[in-house]
Design a protein around this motif. Sequence first.
Motif, short mmCIF file in Angstrom:
data_model
loop_
_atom_site.label_atom_id
_atom_site.label_comp_id
_atom_site.label_asym_id
_atom_site.label_seq_id
_atom_site.Cartn_x
_atom_site.Cartn_y
_atom_site.Cartn_z
N ASN A 1 37.28 5.11 -33.70
CA ASN A 1 36.91 4.98 -32.29
C ASN A 1 35.63 4.17 -32.12
O ASN A 1 35.52 3.37 -31.19
CB ASN A 1 36.75 6.36 -31.66
CG ASN A 1 38.07 7.07 -31.52
OD1 ASN A 1 39.13 6.44 -31.49
ND2 ASN A 1 38.03 8.38 -31.45
N THR A 2 34.67 4.37 -33.01
CA THR A 2 33.44 3.59 -32.95
C THR A 2 33.72 2.11 -33.19
O THR A 2 33.18 1.24 -32.50
CB THR A 2 32.42 4.12 -33.98
OG1 THR A 2 32.20 5.50 -33.73
CG2 THR A 2 31.11 3.37 -33.89
N SER A 3 34.58 1.81 -34.15
CA SER A 3 34.90 0.40 -34.41
C SER A 3 35.65 -0.23 -33.24
O SER A 3 35.41 -1.39 -32.91
CB SER A 3 35.71 0.27 -35.70
OG SER A 3 37.00 0.82 -35.55
N PHE A 4 36.53 0.54 -32.60
CA PHE A 4 37.21 0.02 -31.41
C PHE A 4 36.20 -0.26 -30.30
O PHE A 4 36.31 -1.24 -29.57
CB PHE A 4 38.26 1.01 -30.91
CG PHE A 4 39.42 1.18 -31.83
CD1 PHE A 4 39.90 0.14 -32.62
CD2 PHE A 4 40.08 2.40 -31.93
CE1 PHE A 4 40.96 0.29 -33.48
CE2 PHE A 4 41.15 2.57 -32.78
CZ PHE A 4 41.60 1.52 -33.55
N SER A 5 35.20 0.62 -30.18
CA SER A 5 34.16 0.43 -29.17
C SER A 5 33.38 -0.85 -29.43
O SER A 5 33.15 -1.64 -28.51
CB SER A 5 33.22 1.64 -29.18
OG SER A 5 32.11 1.41 -28.35
N ARG B 1 36.30 12.58 -39.27
CA ARG B 1 35.37 11.50 -39.57
C ARG B 1 36.08 10.15 -39.45
O ARG B 1 35.54 9.19 -38.89
CB ARG B 1 34.79 11.67 -40.98
CG ARG B 1 33.82 10.59 -41.36
CD ARG B 1 33.29 10.81 -42.78
NE ARG B 1 32.50 9.70 -43.20
CZ ARG B 1 32.97 8.58 -43.72
NH1 ARG B 1 34.25 8.40 -43.87
NH2 ARG B 1 32.16 7.60 -44.07
N THR B 2 37.29 10.07 -39.98
CA THR B 2 38.05 8.83 -39.91
C THR B 2 38.34 8.47 -38.46
O THR B 2 38.19 7.30 -38.06
CB THR B 2 39.38 8.97 -40.67
OG1 THR B 2 39.10 9.41 -42.00
CG2 THR B 2 40.12 7.66 -40.73
#
Length: 97
Positions: A17-21, A11-12
């Motif tokens: 990865n979503t925040s980097f995106s 989950r982390t």
Amino acid sequence: MIKKMVEKDERTAFIENTSFSYGYKFLAFALLLDIMFRSFRLNEAPWDLFTIIIMSGFAMVVYQYKQKILGKSWIKTVGSTIIISIISAIILALILV
């Protein structure tokens, strides 16, 4: 017994990865807005900023290719994006000239 906190799990990693995106997308669109401002207001050549955006996209594609995660629809998506970009550039050039 002492309970240890798990520092990193799936989950982390997913949230990172979503925040980097989101960060990359924000940065890319901010650079595109800066390119528009430089081109239309200051009459400067924006190729240095275009190079940053293109090279970052190229680095992502190379990494994804090496990890073998690119699907079959990838070529269609890239091809249609290139065609739409060329058509948009031609239309803009004809309108602004």
